[in-house]
Scaffold this motif. Structure first.
Motif, PDB file in Angstrom:
ATOM      1  N   LEU A 122       0.905  -1.099  -0.041  1.00 27.92           N
ATOM      2  CA  LEU A 122       0.022   0.082   0.235  1.00 27.92           C
ATOM      3  C   LEU A 122       0.781   1.236   0.099  1.00 27.92           C
ATOM      4  O   LEU A 122       2.008   1.252   0.939  1.00 27.92           O
ATOM      5  N   GLU A 123       0.614   2.204  -0.848  1.00 26.11           N
ATOM      6  CA  GLU A 123       1.407   3.352  -1.054  1.00 26.11           C
ATOM      7  C   GLU A 123       0.313   4.637  -1.126  1.00 26.11           C
ATOM      8  O   GLU A 123      -0.546   4.512  -1.990  1.00 26.11           O
ATOM      9  N   ILE A 124       0.605   5.622  -0.213  1.00 26.45           N
ATOM     10  CA  ILE A 124      -0.328   6.742  -0.273  1.00 26.45           C
ATOM     11  C   ILE A 124       0.460   7.892  -0.918  1.00 26.45           C
ATOM     12  O   ILE A 124       1.517   8.245  -0.190  1.00 26.45           O
ATOM     13  N   LYS A 125      -0.009   8.592  -1.785  1.00 19.61           N
ATOM     14  CA  LYS A 125       1.192   9.929  -2.471  1.00 19.61           C
ATOM     15  C   LYS A 125       0.329  11.148  -2.279  1.00 19.61           C
ATOM     16  O   LYS A 125      -0.570  11.213  -3.117  1.00 19.61           O
ATOM     17  N   ASP A 126       0.774  11.939  -1.624  1.00 18.35           N
ATOM     18  CA  ASP A 126       0.568  13.366  -1.660  1.00 18.35           C
ATOM     19  C   ASP A 126      -1.203  13.582  -1.540  1.00 18.35           C
ATOM     20  O   ASP A 126      -1.830  14.053  -2.325  1.00 18.35           O
TER      21      ASP A 126
END
Length: 234
Positions: A2-6
């Motif tokens: 899981l990756e959350i970007k800006d």
């Protein structure tokens, strides 16, 4: 995984999340800690598709799921244990668990998953015919977690699992979370009880007024004077 970007989220004129970024790797238990109103629940709701971000990306195994409906996100391997548990009070324990498997058509898989959940939560098996509304707060938290596990998720989002529980039940719930983690389940945990959360986590992020103010290993943050003074009562 899981990756959350800006990630930015607005409630009308209120800028609730102000460009947060975080990652959860396969097999990790990562905590997001912070005070009430910091944006923790908003973060989980946006990740799981219950809220729509103003901008930014939510990547699950490299795929941007930000504009995918919540029910489709479940099918891609994400499960959400909501704040406040939200069990179906007039249904039995087992009926609640089977509701968690509504996207599965294979009855054998449902039966297998049910036994896995009962393995994690023997008390639920003892009470499987009991109405969920008659369970204790701790048992309802077990049920909400078990219901989310019925889809064999790749990642489990947990929102304030200790909320409203007695100190003894808080310890029990965190022991269960640690056991789930040790069994290989990837977890993103939102929790106001920073001491307990850092005690079971691999890494953690501190969220303050919609921004990530600190990040690091759980041990590093637990030893940081700023975290100790603000969240650990030291």
């Amino acid at each position: 995984m899981l990756e959350i970007k800006d990630l930015h989220v607005h409630y009308g004129a209120i800028h609730a999340l102000k460009g947060i970024s975080l990652t959860v790797d396969d097999g990790e238990l990562v905590s997001l800690i912070g005070a009430n109103g910091a944006g923790k629940t908003t973060t989980l709701h946006t990740i799981s598709g219950l809220l729509t971000a103003s901008s930014g990306e939510v990547l699950l195994d490299g795929e941007n799921i930000q504009k995918i409906p919540a029910n489709t996100i479940i099918q891609k391997g994400m499960a959400h244990v909501p704040e406040g548990r939200h069990v179906f009070t007039r249904m039995t324990v087992e009926e609640n668990l089977r509701m968690g498997a509504y996207i599965i058509r294979d009855q054998k898989r449902i039966a297998d998953n049910l036994e896995k959940v009962y393995g994690h939560f023997p008390r639920l098996k003892e009470r499987r015919r009991q109405l969920a509304g008659t369970l204790s707060g701790g048992e309802q938290q077990m049920l909400a977690t078990g219901r989310a596990l019925m889809t064999d998720p790749k990642i489990l989002l947990m929102d304030e699992p200790s909320m409203g529980l007695s100190p003894i039940l808080v310890k029990e719930i965190f022991s269960i979370i640690q056991t789930l983690h040790e069994s290989g389940i990837t977890i993103l945990l939102v929790e106001q009880n920073a001491k307990m959360a850092l005690g079971v986590s691999d890494r953690a992020y501190v969220l303050e007024t919609g921004k990530i103010s600190m990040e690091g290993s759980a041990a590093e943050l637990a030893a940081d004077d700023r975290v100790r003074k603000a969240y650990l009562g030291a």
